[in-house]
Design a protein around this motif. Structure first.
Motif, short mmCIF file in Angstrom:
data_model
loop_
_atom_site.label_atom_id
_atom_site.label_comp_id
_atom_site.label_asym_id
_atom_site.label_seq_id
_atom_site.Cartn_x
_atom_site.Cartn_y
_atom_site.Cartn_z
N ASP A 229 90.91 -3.98 117.56
CA ASP A 229 89.98 -2.86 117.35
C ASP A 229 89.17 -2.72 118.63
O ASP A 229 88.86 -3.70 119.31
N GLU A 230 88.81 -1.49 118.96
CA GLU A 230 87.96 -1.28 120.14
C GLU A 230 86.51 -1.17 119.70
O GLU A 230 86.20 -0.65 118.64
N GLY A 231 85.62 -1.72 120.54
CA GLY A 231 84.21 -1.64 120.20
C GLY A 231 83.43 -2.85 120.69
O GLY A 231 83.91 -3.62 121.51
N ILE A 232 82.23 -2.98 120.19
CA ILE A 232 81.34 -4.08 120.58
C ILE A 232 81.53 -5.24 119.62
O ILE A 232 81.43 -5.07 118.39
N TYR A 423 88.14 -6.88 128.12
CA TYR A 423 86.71 -6.68 127.85
C TYR A 423 86.01 -6.25 129.13
O TYR A 423 86.47 -6.56 130.23
N ASN A 473 78.15 -9.39 121.66
CA ASN A 473 78.07 -7.93 121.86
C ASN A 473 78.69 -7.47 123.18
O ASN A 473 78.04 -6.83 124.01
N LYS A 475 81.80 -5.33 125.13
CA LYS A 475 82.67 -4.17 124.90
C LYS A 475 84.14 -4.58 125.05
O LYS A 475 84.57 -5.00 126.12
N GLY A 477 88.28 -3.55 124.61
CA GLY A 477 89.20 -2.42 124.58
C GLY A 477 90.64 -2.88 124.57
O GLY A 477 90.94 -4.07 124.45
#
Length: 481
Positions: A229-232, A423, A473, A475, A477
């Motif tokens: 999953d992409e995100g923080i 990341y 936390n 990022k 991708g």
């Protein structure tokens, strides 16, 4: 070599120059590369020569030769003086000054149990053959590479200040990679390089053959893995992975020549400028980076650097605060430091010593913490093993890292395999997000043999050790193909 170095001292002291030094070096190299079941390169060679630096009126001159005789030392010294005089005519207002260093008369030899060059070539080749053979037996593996590298450097350093230092340095390394194809994809998995200044006993301790089937199976597993999953989310990183993150986001930014702007063309300058010393929060209070060129087995553990400065141990980041740099005698003098940190190294007798990353390591925590403890504190995140692709900007701030093996972390447990994880972060933001490290039981002295820097490019080796560490936390991708 020692007698020739003393001869150099005698003749150089009679010249009207500020300073001069000589390195007479003999370099033995054995590199073995296997592709599938055949050797693709077997290099076993020796290089011998000398290099002389001269400082005249605040400007450097340097010359080298592959002839090592008294007559050649006289000729090379004369050539280096001519170059220094010519350089002094165009140096402008800047004059090189050297930070002081005590005179050393000493010897240093890497402690080893088994000389890697005493091990029959056939035995080393057979081990690489069997590693690849074992990986190729795993269904889905289409290509394998394995390699070993061994180095021995015998060097005598002598200066007009009176230092006379003999060193013998041994380095051993091995690693391998399996490539898998299937499910409309291709993936790789590596037994990461693990170079140390040790003898062949290090190669025997790695369990190279025992891990070959596992590495191949994990390459195949990645073919059928999901992308993240992409995100923080949170990350738990292993020591092999962190070695590269440390190298690029802490090691290079704290090279003082890069900080001062004297190194820019090859991999940029640095945001960690001198006004930040002692007050800039580089990382969280858990972040302690110690440079230790006395570290047993460390790749920059050489007794003395290539301008005769004794190897040292010092904080570069203490409890998250930037407190020091790596340095040479020239750049240490510019900031008024009382002594160089002994980080001037050259990749051969024919190269001028430049400011290099020391053995720079993230220190473990004092409390008993395991990798499982770190994972247990993550609700949603990724656990990353090994090194992958990377990029970082010219000031060493904005970066992106991949990895070699990825696992999803869900509700405190390590779960399914993932692939193509990357990341992104900003150096101080990333290191300030670190909120957990394992203790010394899980600390590993990972490192590099081929750090490139300078023009003409030089290659250097250094250890960037680390424990397991957790970051909040970040990022995450997907690496696009």
């Amino acid at each position: 070599m020692k007698e020739l170095a003393q001869y150099f001292q005698d003749i150089a002291k009679s010249e009207k120059i500020e300073y001069a030094d000589i390195r007479i070096g003999r370099y033995r190299i054995r590199d073995l590369f296997f592709q599938d079941l055949s050797p693709k390169a077997i290099v076993d060679e020796e290089r011998f020569g000398l290099g002389i630096r001269v400082l005249y009126d605040g400007a450097w001159g340097f010359a080298s030769s592959t002839k090592v005789t008294k007559d050649e030392i006289e000729a090379v010294l004369k050539r280096a003086i001519e170059i220094a005089k010519a350089s002094s005519m165009v140096r402008g207002d800047y004059k090189v000054k050297l930070a002081p260093e005590p005179v050393h008369i000493d010897k240093y030899v890497t402690p080893i149990e088994i000389d890697p060059f005493s091990v029959p070539l056939e035995e080393q080749i057979d081990l690489l053959y069997r590693i690849n053979e074992r990986m190729l037996k795993v269904k889905g593996i289409v290509k394998t590479f394995s390699h070993m590298e061994f180095r021995r450097r015998d060097q005598v350093f002598a200066s007009t200040e009176g230092s006379l230092i003999e060193t013998t340095i041994f380095t051993s390394n091995a690693g391998y990679t399996a490539f898998a194809v299937g499910n409309n994809d291709s993936q790789s998995r590596s037994f990461q390089d693990y170079p140390l200044n040790k003898g062949y006993e290090h190669i025997k301790s790695l369990g190279l053959l025992d891990n070959a089937e596992r590495i191949a199976n994990e390459a195949v597993m990645k073919l059928y893995a999901d992308e993240p999953d992409e995100g923080i989310m949170d990350l738990v990183l292993d020591p092999a992975h962190l070695s590269l993150t440390i190298h690029e986001s802490v090691g290079h930014p704290t090279e003082l020549d890069r900080v001062l702007g004297y190194e820019a063309n090859y991999a940029g300058r640095s945001f960690a400028t001198p006004e930040k010393l002692g007050n800039f929060r580089y990382g969280s209070p858990l972040v302690n980076f110690i440079a230790d060129n006395t570290l047993p087995g460390g790749l920059a553990t050489t007794g003395y650097d290539d301008e005769g400065v004794e190897c040292q141990k010092w904080f570069i980041i203490k409890e998250g605060i930037l407190v020091d740099y790596s340095s040479t005698r020239e750049v240490a003098s510019i900031l008024g430091f009382p002594r160089s940190r002994g980080s001037a190294r050259a990749d051969s007798f024919a190269s001028f010593p430049i400011n290099r990353i020391p053995n720079l390591c993230l220190m473990p925590g004092k409390d008993p913490v395991t990798p499982e403890d770190l994972i247990a504190g993550v609700k949603k995140g990724i656990y990353i093993e090994g090194r992958g692709s990377f990029s970082i900007d010219q000031m060493r701030l904005n970066f992106q890292f991949g990895g070699d093996m990825f696992y999803e972390i869900k509700d405190g447990k390590k779960g399914r395999v993932l692939k193509n994880v990357i990341y992104q972060s900003i150096t101080p933001q990333f290191w300030n997000s670190m909120d957990g490290v394992t203790d010394e039981r899980f600390w590993e002295p990972r490192g590099f043999l081929t750090c490139g820097k300078g023009e003409p490019t030089q290659s250097a080796q250094m250890t960037n050790g680390a424990p397991y560490a957790r970051f909040r936390n970040v990022k995450v991708g997907r690496g696009r193909r």
